[in-house]
Design an enzyme around this catalytic site. Structure first.
Site, mmCIF file in Angstrom:
data_model
loop_
_atom_site.group_PDB
_atom_site.id
_atom_site.type_symbol
_atom_site.label_atom_id
_atom_site.label_comp_id
_atom_site.label_asym_id
_atom_site.label_seq_id
_atom_site.Cartn_x
_atom_site.Cartn_y
_atom_site.Cartn_z
ATOM 1 N N TYR A 1 43.307 26.727 44.675
ATOM 2 C CA TYR A 1 42.270 28.164 44.338
ATOM 3 C C TYR A 1 41.199 27.977 45.150
ATOM 4 C CZ TYR A 1 39.360 30.750 41.286
ATOM 5 O OH TYR A 1 38.485 31.763 40.572
ATOM 6 N N LYS B 1 45.143 31.018 46.816
ATOM 7 C CA LYS B 1 44.590 32.309 46.245
ATOM 8 C C LYS B 1 43.016 32.244 47.035
ATOM 9 C CE LYS B 1 42.069 32.972 41.691
ATOM 10 N NZ LYS B 1 41.090 34.046 42.108
HETATM 11 O O1 NGF Z 1 35.503 36.202 38.942
HETATM 12 C C1 NGF Z 1 35.318 36.082 40.025
HETATM 13 C C2 NGF Z 1 34.321 35.045 40.777
HETATM 14 N N1 NGF Z 1 36.331 36.378 40.962
HETATM 15 C C3 NGF Z 1 37.454 37.072 40.752
HETATM 16 C C4 NGF Z 1 38.569 36.512 40.913
HETATM 17 O O2 NGF Z 1 38.696 36.061 42.233
HETATM 18 C C5 NGF Z 1 38.583 35.313 39.987
HETATM 19 C C6 NGF Z 1 37.785 38.451 41.275
HETATM 20 O O3 NGF Z 1 38.629 39.305 40.596
HETATM 21 C C7 NGF Z 1 40.055 34.692 39.564
HETATM 22 O O4 NGF Z 1 40.888 35.147 40.050
HETATM 23 C C8 NGF Z 1 39.937 34.058 38.132
HETATM 24 O O5 NGF Z 1 39.729 34.384 37.424
HETATM 25 O O6 NGF Z 1 40.333 32.852 38.489
HETATM 26 C C9 NGF Z 1 36.007 39.021 41.093
HETATM 27 O O7 NGF Z 1 35.764 39.129 39.647
HETATM 28 C C10 NGF Z 1 36.349 40.614 41.394
HETATM 29 O O8 NGF Z 1 36.553 40.687 42.879
HETATM 30 C C11 NGF Z 1 34.817 41.167 41.302
HETATM 31 O O9 NGF Z 1 33.957 40.649 42.209
HETATM 32 O O10 NGF Z 1 34.049 35.357 41.841
#
Ligand code: NGF
Length: 288
Positions: A133, A161
Site C-alpha cells: 500500500y 495499491k
Molecule cells: O482516502 C484516501 C486518502 N485515499 C483513498 C484511497 O486511496 C484510500 C482515495 O479513494 C484507500 O484505498 C484506503 O482506504 O486505504 C481517495 O479518498 C479518493 O480518491 C478521493 O481523493 O488519500
C-alpha cells in the site's frame, strides 16, 4: 484478484465502538448496490490508524462473516507495530481473506532496507500474498522503480495499491512488471490510470459511486475513452464536492440517506456540522 475494490468504511457509534449492524449494512450496500468486485478492509477509509488491535480483528471477522465468498477480500494489516502487523496477517489468513496489504511504514524516516525487512517479516511464516500500500502523500514514503522491483523479488508480494499522482512512475511500473497487480488508488484519476492498463482500483468513493467507477474502468478497457471521460467528469464533480465537504464524513452521511447506518467518524476526526450534513444529503439526492 483484478477489478474494483471498495476501500470499506466502518460504522462506529458515538463512543467510537464498532457498530456491527451498520458495518454489515455498508458491506451489503457495496455488494448489492455498488456491485464492486471486492472490499479492501481496514485501510485509510476504514479509519484503521485510529482503532485498537481488537477492533481491527472484530472488523475483519464481521466483514468475512457477512461476505463469505461473494466477493474478494483484501485485509490491510500494516502497522508501525510490526508484531501487530504479523499477528493480523496470520489472523486474516486463518479467516480466509484472499490477500493481505500493508501500508509502507511511516512517521519515522525508515530507509529502504528497513522497509524491505518490514514486508518480509510480515510475510514470514504466513501462507498468503501481499499487496504493497503506497500512499506517499500521507506516509512521506516515496519509492522508486528499482525499489518496487526489489520488493517484488519476494514472490509473495503480488502487487501494489498505487495511490499517487505520479503517472510517469505508474507507466514505468506497468511496463516493467506486467505480471504484478497494480491498483489505482485515487478515484479522481481512475480513467488516466485505466488508460495505463492498471489491473483494478481501490477507492473510498466507491462506497457511494462504485457503479460509475466500474463503468469508467470497463469503458477504458474497451477503448471507449470519450464515454469514460464523460463519466469521470461527473465522478469528479462529485469527488470535488465530497473533498470540500469532508471526505469520510460526507460519504457516511450519503450512505445514511440510502438507509445504511454508516455511523460516526472516530476522534480526532470531527463530525459534520448540520450545514455540511445538509450538503451531503443534497449530494446524495443529486448523484445516487
Ligand atoms: O482516502 C484516501 C486518502 N485515499 C483513498 C484511497 O486511496 C484510500 C482515495 O479513494 C484507500 O484505498 C484506503 O482506504 O486505504 C481517495 O479518498 C479518493 O480518491 C478521493 O481523493 O488519500
Amino acid at each position: 484478484m483484478k477489478g474494483l475494490y471498495t476501500a470499506l468504511m466502518c460504522s462506529f457509534d458515538e463512543q467510537g465502538n464498532v457498530n456491527e449492524k451498520g458495518l454489515r449494512e455498508i458491506v451489503r450496500y457495496n455488494i448489492e448496490v455498488s456491485e464492486v468486485d471486492g472490499l479492501y478492509v481496514n485501510g485509510s477509509t476504514g479509519e484503521n490508524f485510529l482503532i485498537s488491535t481488537e477492533q481491527k480483528k472484530q472488523i475483519f471477522e464481521i466483514v468475512k462473516d457477512e461476505v463469505g465468498d461473494q466477493v474478494k477480500l483484501i485485509a490491510q494489516v500494516g502497522s508501525l507495530n510490526i508484531e501487530e502487523a504479523s499477528d493480523l496477517a496470520k489472523f486474516v489468513t486463518d479467516l480466509g481473506y484472499d490477500a493481505i496489504s500493508a501500508v509502507t511504514p511511516f512517521y519515522y524516516k525508515f530507509d529502504f532496507e528497513e522497509i524491505k525487512d518490514y514486508y518480509n517479516t510480515i510475510l514470514e511464516g504466513v501462507d498468503t500474498q501481499l499487496i504493497i500500500y503506497s500512499i506517499p502523500a500521507l506516509t512521506g514514503v516515496n519509492m522508486n522503480l528499482e525499489q518496487f522491483g526489489e520488493l517484488f523479488e519476494n514472490e509473495k508480494i503480488i502487487g501494489v495499491k498505487f495511490t499517487a499522482p505520479d503517472f510517469f512512475l505508474l507507466e514505468r511500473l506497468r511496463h516493467a512488471f506486467p505480471d504484478k497487480l497494480i491498483y489505482s488508488g485515487f478515484d479522481e484519476m481512475l480513467l488516466s490510470a485505466s488508460v495505463l492498463n492498471v489491473d483494478g482500483a481501490i477507492g473510498s468513493t466507491f462506497n457511494v459511486n462504485g457503479k460509475r467507477a466500474k463503468q469508467i474502468f470497463t469503458l477504458a478497457q474497451g477503448g471507449k475513452i470519450d464515454e469514460a471521460r464523460e463519466i469521470q467528469k461527473v465522478t469528479n464533480d462529485l469527488i470535488e464536492e465530497i473533498l470540500n465537504n469532508g471526505l469520510y464524513q460526507t460519504i457516511k452521511e450519503m450512505l445514511k440517506t440510502q438507509g445504511v447506518n454508516a455511523g460516526f467518524v472516530r476522534k480526532p476526526m470531527k463530525q459534520l456540522t448540520e450545514e455540511r450534513a445538509i450538503k451531503a444529503r443534497e449530494l446524495a439526492k443529486k448523484y445516487l
